[in-house]
Enzyme design. Structure first.
Site, PDB file in Angstrom:
ATOM      1  CG  ASP A  53     -26.187  94.123 -68.875  1.00 23.44           C
ATOM      2  OD1 ASP A  53     -25.945  92.726 -68.726  1.00 23.44           O
ATOM      3  OD2 ASP A  53     -26.971  94.565 -69.565  1.00 23.44           O
ATOM      4  CG  ASP A 364       9.552  52.081 -34.993  1.00 22.21           C
ATOM      5  OD1 ASP A 364       8.798  51.589 -35.637  1.00 22.21           O
ATOM      6  OD2 ASP A 364       9.884  53.344 -35.189  1.00 22.21           O
ATOM      7  CG  ASP A 365       6.570  47.512 -36.937  1.00 21.73           C
ATOM      8  OD1 ASP A 365       5.939  46.752 -36.246  1.00 21.73           O
ATOM      9  OD2 ASP A 365       6.158  47.548 -38.217  1.00 21.73           O
ATOM     10  NE  ARG A 441       5.450  48.570 -43.962  1.00 23.86           N
ATOM     11  CZ  ARG A 441       5.859  48.951 -42.642  1.00 23.86           C
ATOM     12  NH1 ARG A 441       5.074  49.048 -41.770  1.00 23.86           N
ATOM     13  NH2 ARG A 441       7.136  49.011 -42.357  1.00 23.86           N
ATOM     14  CG  ASP A 476       3.814  54.406 -38.709  1.00 19.72           C
ATOM     15  OD1 ASP A 476       3.512  55.296 -39.392  1.00 19.72           O
ATOM     16  OD2 ASP A 476       4.837  53.926 -38.877  1.00 19.72           O
ATOM     17  CG  MET A 477      -2.756  55.885 -40.816  1.00 20.04           C
ATOM     18  SD  MET A 477      -2.776  56.215 -42.733  1.00 20.04           S
ATOM     19  CE  MET A 477      -4.464  56.154 -42.993  1.00 20.04           C
ATOM     20  CG  ASN A 478       3.230  52.775 -41.820  1.00 19.11           C
ATOM     21  OD1 ASN A 478       3.511  53.762 -42.046  1.00 19.11           O
ATOM     22  ND2 ASN A 478       3.675  51.745 -40.865  1.00 19.11           N
ATOM     23  CB  CYS A 524       4.606  58.449 -37.943  1.00 19.26           C
ATOM     24  SG  CYS A 524       5.444  57.504 -38.844  1.00 19.26           S
ATOM     25  CG  ASP A 546       9.364  56.287 -43.238  1.00 13.68           C
ATOM     26  OD1 ASP A 546       9.251  56.829 -41.886  1.00 13.68           O
ATOM     27  OD2 ASP A 546       8.589  55.333 -43.753  1.00 13.68           O
TER      28      ASP A 546
HETATM   29  C1  GLA Z   1       6.763  53.430 -40.985  1.00 22.30           C
HETATM   30  C2  GLA Z   1       7.380  54.629 -40.136  1.00 22.30           C
HETATM   31  C3  GLA Z   1       8.734  54.211 -39.724  1.00 22.30           C
HETATM   32  C4  GLA Z   1       8.552  52.769 -39.028  1.00 22.30           C
HETATM   33  C5  GLA Z   1       7.932  51.796 -39.722  1.00 22.30           C
HETATM   34  C6  GLA Z   1       7.907  50.507 -38.977  1.00 22.30           C
HETATM   35  O1  GLA Z   1       7.221  53.126 -42.361  1.00 22.30           O
HETATM   36  O2  GLA Z   1       7.388  55.710 -40.790  1.00 22.30           O
HETATM   37  O3  GLA Z   1       9.563  55.170 -39.221  1.00 22.30           O
HETATM   38  O4  GLA Z   1       8.054  53.144 -37.930  1.00 22.30           O
HETATM   39  O5  GLA Z   1       6.843  52.406 -40.225  1.00 22.30           O
HETATM   40  O6  GLA Z   1       6.988  49.631 -39.523  1.00 22.30           O
END
Ligand code: GLA
Length: 729
Positions: A53, A364-365, A441, A476-478, A524, A546
């Protein structure tokens, strides 16, 4: 059998090779937590829950002042019936009441592990995993809640999740965590990881205090700010010793984990979907399934913890064909060219990379329509004919003719305002009607709660992947989410948007990774911004950060190794001075740091001297020789960069025939201490030969006496030793 029900004392005993977890159904049909820790052969109630209690304790039964939910150690605590600690779920009825009272109604024990529809989750066959379902119900509300426990018998790991079902009426789920546990002890350290872009996963270890600690994300991604991974350990626990409990969320969006110490010195740990700005409408007849939490226990310290988790992910979590395959050494053009490339520049880089032994070229990009800066074109996944007039297949064919694989970058979840897809479909953006967009961005986020948007993403990525031979994808996803709303969802479902985004994303990833099952996917999020098990389920590799500076990477990779296998961590050698922090480090050190994980290069090889190229060639040859041990061996952390000027690891192959030792010194010091490295995990009683000096040592000598390290009067120094078992021994 792994899960035992004892009818007499109403307990469930979940028993794996060396772990036990005991649950009890109380006399008032609540689900109590009794024990989690070392294996108990048979549970007879020695640590029975004591009832007393206490002042201010509310009672379910007026006749029984000792029974209060406020002091009961529970498995899934509820709000409004006397437990004032953080609850595990909360509902609201249409008439605004939040009262609910679940009571246990029965159980099922099933072989294997049911999949969680639409969600990434662990898996295993019937011999390896057994599942307990505890059914509970609030009869007045018609709310049924099932607690699911799956026990992986060999690996000492269990998983938990919860499903809700409304039988009678419309309910609003306002909080729906995946697990909760009350441990009758508060003598713990809590270890979590915090950070930012370019500075992910700093280790934070502190004693528990009598308050609630929240580790969470409201960013729409698991985020670099906090990671959905918690360790609770004995305050004396270290790499080799001590009780260690871990909690890890198989989810990549908003989450909340909390640790609460109550006045009676019990610790409540919870993990699940972030309740802030999230609600789910449960209409009559509908169900809701939470994501899963992975829970592990070992009495043998942090090294064993990491070994258990790595083993588990390889067998039961990461479902890619690549999970257990040697990873190719790649070259990525991002830091070499950024957006400024053409066909010649790419193919020159590919050729030079091939000459030094690189196996995969990653574009890459910047390869798609008018993408010369980060202001434009996301969403238009069609090749930029200005930069690449002969198309992607020309690059791909030329790369293949060099004997290399070809890979490509996408950021499928995003859209630029300056894009054809935005001009045609502005409604595809996640948004709140009538409010201005918030940019990050220069880009916006797609509304993945809308199935039409998911179909568009799947189709556009599929088209590219079918257009030519592509063996690798960097996903990627920024940016994080803002304007959380959907033009597609009905008003009543707007607060489901962030979770529905994740469900849409998982649907896309599920479809594409199944269709392109031979492709190596690397996830990423501006580096390690979604470093979680949701991603690892679909994509067996993650771009760790990065930040490619070798010295920063020591900490990032060290902390990452707590929870992820080496092979999952992408690590690249980049140029000098480093682009993120401006530091100058020797090429050898940069490569040695990257070799501790899945090695790649990300720099222009053209600008290097002959000697540097020769060194890179040697590094690659060496990595090819040792990579199986690095990627799939056991990792031992010897020195911690968060605490010391030196960092050291060693990796031992599964058969214990090979061992690689890495040593790094950050700064040169006056009065430098004598350093002796003690290697771990070798096989007792055999001889190992160091491959460079050919010196032979006994394993016990290497482990207990250690190896002396000469002091070098320079900053940022590394050394590597490669030991092999002396054959015929
Ligand atoms: C992000 C990724 C990087 C590169 C850039 C390209 O920042 O982490 O490695 O790919 O995007 O825009």
């Amino acid at each position: 059998m792994a899960i035992y029900y004892n009818e007499e004392n109403q307990t469930f005993h979940l028993q794996s090779v060396s772990m036990s977890y005991v649950i009890e159904i109380t006399k008032y049909k609540h689900i109590a937590h009794v024990y989690w820790g070392r294996k108990i052969q048979a549970y007879h109630g020695a640590n029975a829950i004591l009832y007393r209690d206490r002042g201010f304790a509310a009672n379910i039964d007026q006749e029984d002042r000792t029974y209060s939910l406020d002091t009961l150690p529970q498995e899934y605590p509820q709000y409004g019936i006397g437990d004032y600690r953080p609850c595990a779920y909360q509902i609201k009825t249409e008439n605004q009441h939040t009262y609910s009272h679940l009571r246990y109604t029965g159980y099922e024990i099933i072989k294997g592990k049911p999949s969680l529809t639409g969600l990434p989750a662990s898996f295993g066959d019937e011999e390896e995993v057994e599942t307990l379902l505890l059914h509970t119900k609030d009869k007045v509300l018609g709310l049924c809640v099932d607690l699911q426990y799956s026990l992986y018998t060999r690996t000492n790991i269990m998983t938990r999740s919860v499903s809700f079902h409304s039988e009678k009426q419309t309910l609003h789920l306002q909080k729906m965590l995946s697990m909760s546990i009350d441990i009758r002890n508060d003598k713990f350290d809590l270890i979590s990881m915090y950070g930012a872009h370019n500075n992910e996963r700093n280790l934070d270890r502190r004693r528990l205090t009598s308050a609630t600690t929240l580790i969470e994300s409201t960013r729409g991604a698991s985020s670099p700010q906090q990671n959905p991974f918690l360790i609770l350990c004995n305050p004396l626990a270290n790499e080799d010793y001590g009780d260690v409990y871990t909690f890890q969320f198989v989810y990549s969006g908003n989450f909340q984990a909390s640790v609460h110490v109550d006045p009676y010195r019990n610790t409540r740990v919870q993990m699940g979907l972030q309740p802030f700005d999230c609600e789910w409408l449960l209409k009559k007849g509908e169900s809701f399934q939470t994501p899963e939490v992975i829970m592990s226990y070992t009495p043998n310290g942090l090294t064993q913890m990491s070994h258990n988790l790595s083993q588990f992910y390889h067998i039961h979590l990461s479902r890619s064909k690549w999970t257990n395959k040697i990873r190719p050494i790649l070259i990525n053009n991002w830091e070499a060219t950024y957006f400024a490339f053409d066909e010649d520049r790419l193919l020159t880089l590919a050729k030079e990379a091939q000459e030094v032994g690189v196996e995969l070229f990653v574009l890459d990009d910047g390869w798609f329509k008018k993408r010369n800066t980060d202001c434009t074109s996301l969403g238009d996944w069609v090749v930029d004919k200005q930069k690449l007039p002969h198309g992607l297949s020309y690059i791909s064919k030329n790369v293949h003719s060099l004997g290399m694989m070809f890979g490509i970058w996408f950021e499928p979840e995003m859209i630029s305002v300056d894009s054809d897809v935005y001009r045609k479909h502005p409604e595809y953006v996640m948004q709140v009607e009538g409010r201005e967009h918030i940019f990050c961005r220069n880009q916006l986020v797609l509304d993945l709660s809308n199935p039409e948007v998911c179909d568009y993403v799947i189709e556009s990525i599929r088209k590219v992947l079918l257009s030519t031979e592509i063996e690798y994808v960097k996903w990627d996803m920024n940016r994080h989410l803002t304007n959380i709303g959907s033009l597609y969802l009905k008003e009543e479902r707007q607060r489901e948007c962030a979770h529905r985004y994740m469900l849409g994303l998982y649907h896309i990833m599920d479809t594409l990774t199944k269709e392109f099952k031979d492709v190596l996917f690397e996830s990423c999020s501006s580096g390690g911004g979604r470093f979680d098990l949701g991603m690892l389920y679909y994509m067996p590799q993650i771009w760790t950060s990065d930040n490619t500076d070798a010295i920063c990477r020591l900490k990032i990779q060290y902390a990452s190794s707590y929870m992820f296998p080496n092979v999952a961590l992408g690590a690249h050698v980049s140029t000098c001075p480093n682009h993120q922090v401006g530091r100058k480090t020797p090429l050898k050190t940069r490569a040695d740091v990257a070799m501790c994980a899945s090695l790649g290069y990300e720099l222009s090889l053209q600008t290097l001297s002959k000697d540097e190229k020769k060194l890179i060639k040697e590094q690659i040859e060496f990595y090819k020789e040792i990579r199986e041990t690095i990627q799939f061996g056991h990792l031992y952390r010897l020195h911690n960069p968060f605490e010391e000027n030196i960092t050291a690891f060693n990796m031992v192959s599964k058969d214990q025939k090979k061992c690689i030792v890495f040593y790094f010194k950050t700064l040169s010091e006056p009065a430098a201490p004598f350093v002796i490295l003690k290697i771990k995990g070798l096989k007792e009683g055999i001889l190992y030969q160091e491959q460079e000096t050919k010196n032979i040592y006994d394993s016990s000598e290497l482990m207990y006496a250690g190896i002396s390290i000469e002091n070098v009067k320079e900053d940022f120094i590394s050394r590597v030793w490669h030991f092999k078992k002396v054959e015929g021994e």
